[in-house]
Structures are given as C-alpha cells and as structure tokens.
Design a protein around this motif. Structure first.
Motif, PDB file in Angstrom:
ATOM      1  N   ALA A 184      -1.871   3.375   9.912  1.00  0.00           N
ATOM      2  CA  ALA A 184      -2.670   2.742   8.861  1.00  0.00           C
ATOM      3  C   ALA A 184      -2.438   3.416   7.518  1.00  0.00           C
ATOM      4  CB  ALA A 184      -4.154   2.797   9.214  1.00  0.00           C
ATOM      5  N   PHE A 185      -2.573   2.626   6.465  1.00  0.00           N
ATOM      6  CA  PHE A 185      -2.518   3.149   5.110  1.00  0.00           C
ATOM      7  C   PHE A 185      -3.546   2.407   4.270  1.00  0.00           C
ATOM      8  CE2 PHE A 185       0.746  -0.111   5.586  1.00  0.00           C
ATOM      9  CZ  PHE A 185       0.553  -0.938   4.491  1.00  0.00           C
ATOM     10  N   VAL A 186      -3.803   2.923   3.089  1.00  0.00           N
ATOM     11  CA  VAL A 186      -4.771   2.331   2.168  1.00  0.00           C
ATOM     12  C   VAL A 186      -4.013   1.749   0.985  1.00  0.00           C
ATOM     13  CG1 VAL A 186      -6.690   2.825   0.579  1.00  0.00           C
ATOM     14  CG2 VAL A 186      -6.641   3.862   2.858  1.00  0.00           C
ATOM     15  N   VAL A 187      -4.413   0.555   0.550  1.00  0.00           N
ATOM     16  CA  VAL A 187      -3.827  -0.082  -0.625  1.00  0.00           C
ATOM     17  C   VAL A 187      -4.876  -0.124  -1.723  1.00  0.00           C
ATOM     18  CG1 VAL A 187      -2.642  -2.109  -1.534  1.00  0.00           C
ATOM     19  CG2 VAL A 187      -2.422  -1.527   0.882  1.00  0.00           C
ATOM     20  N   ALA A 188      -4.537   0.374  -2.907  1.00  0.00           N
ATOM     21  CA  ALA A 188      -5.506   0.440  -4.000  1.00  0.00           C
ATOM     22  C   ALA A 188      -4.783   0.340  -5.340  1.00  0.00           C
ATOM     23  CB  ALA A 188      -6.292   1.753  -3.929  1.00  0.00           C
ATOM     24  N   LYS A 189      -5.573   0.110  -6.391  1.00  0.00           N
ATOM     25  CA  LYS A 189      -5.032   0.121  -7.752  1.00  0.00           C
ATOM     26  C   LYS A 189      -4.780   1.563  -8.195  1.00  0.00           C
ATOM     27  CE  LYS A 189      -5.740  -4.372  -8.590  1.00  0.00           C
ATOM     28  NZ  LYS A 189      -4.615  -5.331  -8.721  1.00  0.00           N
ATOM     29  N   ARG A 190      -4.012   1.718  -9.252  1.00  0.00           N
ATOM     30  CA  ARG A 190      -3.775   3.067  -9.778  1.00  0.00           C
ATOM     31  C   ARG A 190      -5.056   3.743 -10.203  1.00  0.00           C
ATOM     32  NH1 ARG A 190       0.527   2.981 -14.439  1.00  0.00           N
ATOM     33  NH2 ARG A 190      -0.770   1.194 -15.041  1.00  0.00           N
ATOM     34  N   ASP A 191      -6.021   2.915 -10.717  1.00  0.00           N
ATOM     35  CA  ASP A 191      -7.265   3.512 -11.211  1.00  0.00           C
ATOM     36  C   ASP A 191      -8.383   3.488 -10.171  1.00  0.00           C
ATOM     37  OD1 ASP A 191      -7.782   0.815 -11.164  1.00  0.00           O
ATOM     38  OD2 ASP A 191      -8.492   0.665 -13.230  1.00  0.00           O
ATOM     39  N   SER A 192      -8.075   3.096  -8.936  1.00  0.00           N
ATOM     40  CA  SER A 192      -9.100   3.087  -7.887  1.00  0.00           C
ATOM     41  C   SER A 192      -9.474   4.522  -7.518  1.00  0.00           C
ATOM     42  CB  SER A 192      -8.603   2.356  -6.644  1.00  0.00           C
ATOM     43  OG  SER A 192      -8.336   1.007  -6.905  1.00  0.00           O
ATOM     44  N   ARG A 193     -10.742   4.750  -7.372  1.00  0.00           N
ATOM     45  CA  ARG A 193     -11.223   6.070  -6.944  1.00  0.00           C
ATOM     46  C   ARG A 193     -11.420   6.049  -5.439  1.00  0.00           C
ATOM     47  NH1 ARG A 193     -16.426   6.703  -9.246  1.00  0.00           N
ATOM     48  NH2 ARG A 193     -16.338   8.902  -8.647  1.00  0.00           N
ATOM     49  N   LEU A 194     -10.812   7.037  -4.784  1.00  0.00           N
ATOM     50  CA  LEU A 194     -10.867   7.130  -3.334  1.00  0.00           C
ATOM     51  C   LEU A 194     -11.367   8.511  -2.921  1.00  0.00           C
ATOM     52  CD1 LEU A 194      -7.363   5.589  -2.539  1.00  0.00           C
ATOM     53  CD2 LEU A 194      -9.564   4.438  -2.308  1.00  0.00           C
ATOM     54  N   PRO A 195     -12.006   8.608  -1.765  1.00  0.00           N
ATOM     55  CA  PRO A 195     -12.392   9.920  -1.264  1.00  0.00           C
ATOM     56  C   PRO A 195     -11.172  10.641  -0.701  1.00  0.00           C
ATOM     57  CG  PRO A 195     -12.884   8.267   0.373  1.00  0.00           C
ATOM     58  CD  PRO A 195     -12.374   7.521  -0.835  1.00  0.00           C
ATOM     59  N   PRO A 196     -11.279  11.928  -0.413  1.00  0.00           N
ATOM     60  CA  PRO A 196     -10.165  12.614   0.252  1.00  0.00           C
ATOM     61  C   PRO A 196      -9.878  11.955   1.599  1.00  0.00           C
ATOM     62  CG  PRO A 196     -11.766  14.190  -0.605  1.00  0.00           C
ATOM     63  CD  PRO A 196     -12.397  12.844  -0.726  1.00  0.00           C
ATOM     64  N   THR A 253      -1.511   7.625   3.887  1.00  0.00           N
ATOM     65  CA  THR A 253      -0.687   7.139   2.790  1.00  0.00           C
ATOM     66  C   THR A 253      -1.490   6.197   1.903  1.00  0.00           C
ATOM     67  OG1 THR A 253       1.349   7.319   4.086  1.00  0.00           O
ATOM     68  CG2 THR A 253       1.387   5.796   2.207  1.00  0.00           C
ATOM     69  N   ILE A 254      -1.367   6.361   0.586  1.00  0.00           N
ATOM     70  CA  ILE A 254      -1.991   5.466  -0.382  1.00  0.00           C
ATOM     71  C   ILE A 254      -0.881   4.648  -1.039  1.00  0.00           C
ATOM     72  CG2 ILE A 254      -3.551   5.262  -2.345  1.00  0.00           C
ATOM     73  CD1 ILE A 254      -4.749   6.717   0.100  1.00  0.00           C
ATOM     74  N   VAL A 255      -0.944   3.344  -0.892  1.00  0.00           N
ATOM     75  CA  VAL A 255       0.031   2.434  -1.499  1.00  0.00           C
ATOM     76  C   VAL A 255      -0.602   1.827  -2.741  1.00  0.00           C
ATOM     77  CG1 VAL A 255       1.331   0.289  -1.182  1.00  0.00           C
ATOM     78  CG2 VAL A 255       1.138   1.939   0.699  1.00  0.00           C
ATOM     79  N   THR A 256       0.127   1.882  -3.862  1.00  0.00           N
ATOM     80  CA  THR A 256      -0.403   1.372  -5.124  1.00  0.00           C
ATOM     81  C   THR A 256       0.025  -0.074  -5.334  1.00  0.00           C
ATOM     82  OG1 THR A 256      -0.311   3.595  -6.079  1.00  0.00           O
ATOM     83  CG2 THR A 256      -0.525   1.745  -7.608  1.00  0.00           C
ATOM     84  N   GLU A 257      -0.957  -0.938  -5.529  1.00  0.00           N
ATOM     85  CA  GLU A 257      -0.684  -2.339  -5.837  1.00  0.00           C
ATOM     86  C   GLU A 257      -0.642  -2.531  -7.350  1.00  0.00           C
ATOM     87  OE1 GLU A 257      -4.466  -4.978  -5.721  1.00  0.00           O
ATOM     88  OE2 GLU A 257      -4.747  -3.535  -4.090  1.00  0.00           O
ATOM     89  N   PRO A 258      -0.130  -3.663  -7.842  1.00  0.00           N
ATOM     90  CA  PRO A 258      -0.076  -3.897  -9.294  1.00  0.00           C
ATOM     91  C   PRO A 258      -1.462  -3.841  -9.945  1.00  0.00           C
ATOM     92  CG  PRO A 258       1.304  -5.474  -8.136  1.00  0.00           C
ATOM     93  CD  PRO A 258       0.528  -4.745  -7.076  1.00  0.00           C
ATOM     94  N   ASP A 259      -1.481  -3.433 -11.204  1.00  0.00           N
ATOM     95  CA  ASP A 259      -2.750  -3.343 -11.929  1.00  0.00           C
ATOM     96  C   ASP A 259      -3.417  -4.699 -12.096  1.00  0.00           C
ATOM     97  OD1 ASP A 259      -2.356  -0.629 -12.198  1.00  0.00           O
ATOM     98  OD2 ASP A 259      -1.470  -0.781 -14.201  1.00  0.00           O
ATOM     99  N   ARG A 260      -2.633  -5.732 -12.280  1.00  0.00           N
ATOM    100  CA  ARG A 260      -3.157  -7.076 -12.488  1.00  0.00           C
ATOM    101  C   ARG A 260      -2.380  -8.057 -11.608  1.00  0.00           C
ATOM    102  NH1 ARG A 260      -6.417  -4.445 -14.441  1.00  0.00           N
ATOM    103  NH2 ARG A 260      -7.368  -4.516 -16.518  1.00  0.00           N
ATOM    104  N   PRO A 261      -3.079  -9.094 -11.157  1.00  0.00           N
ATOM    105  CA  PRO A 261      -4.513  -9.336 -11.287  1.00  0.00           C
ATOM    106  C   PRO A 261      -5.288  -8.552 -10.230  1.00  0.00           C
ATOM    107  CG  PRO A 261      -3.517 -11.112 -10.058  1.00  0.00           C
ATOM    108  CD  PRO A 261      -2.388 -10.203 -10.464  1.00  0.00           C
ATOM    109  N   ARG A 262      -6.598  -8.604 -10.332  1.00  0.00           N
ATOM    110  CA  ARG A 262      -7.439  -8.020  -9.283  1.00  0.00           C
ATOM    111  C   ARG A 262      -7.723  -9.125  -8.273  1.00  0.00           C
ATOM    112  NH1 ARG A 262      -9.352  -2.834  -9.655  1.00  0.00           N
ATOM    113  NH2 ARG A 262      -8.994  -1.858 -11.678  1.00  0.00           N
ATOM    114  N   HIS A 263      -6.957  -9.101  -7.222  1.00  0.00           N
ATOM    115  CA  HIS A 263      -7.035 -10.140  -6.199  1.00  0.00           C
ATOM    116  C   HIS A 263      -6.637  -9.492  -4.876  1.00  0.00           C
ATOM    117  CE1 HIS A 263      -6.356 -13.804  -3.962  1.00  0.00           C
ATOM    118  NE2 HIS A 263      -6.629 -14.560  -5.009  1.00  0.00           N
TER     119      HIS A 263
END
Length: 201
Positions: free
Chosen positions: A54-66, A71-81
């Motif tokens: 498993a991995f987590v997908v989030a925006k660059r500015d998403s706040r995540l806990p430790p 693995t954290i995968v970065t999705e595009p900043d826009r759009p939020r969908h």
C-alpha cells in the motif's frame, strides 16, 4: 515468467487517497484522529492485513502524519479531484490499483480481498447510495479517467461508466455490516459517530 510470477504481477496494490482538503472536518482528513490514531492509518492497516502493498496518494501541500516507510505518491496540484489520485496511483503502480479513501476507518481486510478478487471495477450500493470507494481500477482505464477529470465528472459517475457490476448489501454482508464497512468520515459529527462505534465494540 511462470504462472506464479504472472499472478504476483497482476495482484493489485492498495492506494489510499489523501489529497482532499477536508474542509468540512476542519483540515486534512488524513490527520484527523479517531481513538488516538490518524484516520489514514486505518485503511493502511486494513490493506496490510489483506496482504496488499500500500501507498498513500496526496497533493504536495497535503499534511500527513508520520507514516514510517509508507511510500507517498504526489498527485498533480490541480484539479482537486479524487480521480487525480487514482491516475497517479495507476502510474505509480504500473498495474491494478485498489483505491480507497483515507476517511474510511472501518474497511476490513476480507472486504478488500473480495474487491480485489473481482478483477473488475464494481460499485457497492449501501443504504440506497452508490459507494465509489473502495474500488478496483485497471491500467487500461487511465484514458477514460483522464477524460473524466477533464470534464469534471464525479468519481461515482465515472466508476458507473466503467463498471458492469453493482454489489448489494446481501453480497457484502459476509464481510461485516455494509453500513459500517463503507462508513466515510466527512465532518466532525461523522468523526464522533465513528468514535462511538469503536467505544461500543
């Protein structure tokens, strides 16, 4: 490549979507705590119990806990969908992806295993409503997903167009109470309700 290698190659990877703003809950859902644990850790634990990477997908500015070595995968900043997260997950995984929300604390390993074994997208109908997560997505769905993002189609409408199967509550009941399994936390009231459910158990 023998049959076992082929089976391993086609095994889905779990992607926990955590790129939403979480405005109704007062901030990023992934950070909201339920029984002392950030919400995002619950679906990650269910995926691990199902034997899924498993991995987590989030925006660059998403706040995540430790999250340790997750693995954290970065999705595009826009759009939020949410489909942006699914597309990013498919690109990262290079194979089938089981997408689930970071706000679903009661999904279970048996349910996730069942959805993976379907081998195709399916919508659950719980309490009269279609539930687009968790759901299986395949690499060949990427073009249709990109079109849906461009048009601003909802996740439910997009999955409905891809899916030929609807899962009713009787089919889901062997894995637990469907209304609990698909319970999603959208606001503070939902968070309190989830906490009450945990205390009751």
């Amino acid at each position: 490549m023998d049959a076992r290698d082929g089976a391993a190659a086609s095994r889905p990877t779990a992607a926990v979507l955590a790129g939403g703003r979480g405005r109704r809950i007062g901030g990023e859902k992934a950070l909201a705590e339920l029984a002392g644990e950030p919400l995002v850790r619950y679906p990650l634990a269910a995926a691990a119990a199902a034997g899924l990477d498993a991995f987590v997908v989030a925006k660059r500015d998403s706040r995540l806990p430790p999250l340790g070595d997750t693995t954290i995968v970065t999705e595009p900043d826009r759009p939020r969908h949410p489909l942006c997260g699914v597309l990013a997950a498919l690109r990262h995984a290079g194979g089938p992806v089981l997408a689930l929300g970071c706000d679903m604390p009661f999904v279970s390993a048996p349910l996730l295993t069942f959805i993976c074994e379907l081998g195709e997208p399916a919508l659950a109908r719980v309490a009269g409503r279609l539930q687009p997560l968790p759901a299986l997505y395949l690499p060949e769905h990427a073009p249709a997903l990109q079109v849906a993002v461009t048009r601003g189609d909802s996740l439910t409408a997009t999955l409905s167009a891809l899916s030929s199967r609807t899962l009713g509550e009787p089919e889901l009941a062997p894995f637990g109470d469907p209304r609990r399994l698909f319970f999603g936390i959208n606001d503070a009231a939902d968070l309190r309700a989830a906490g009450a459910q945990l205390e009751a158990r």
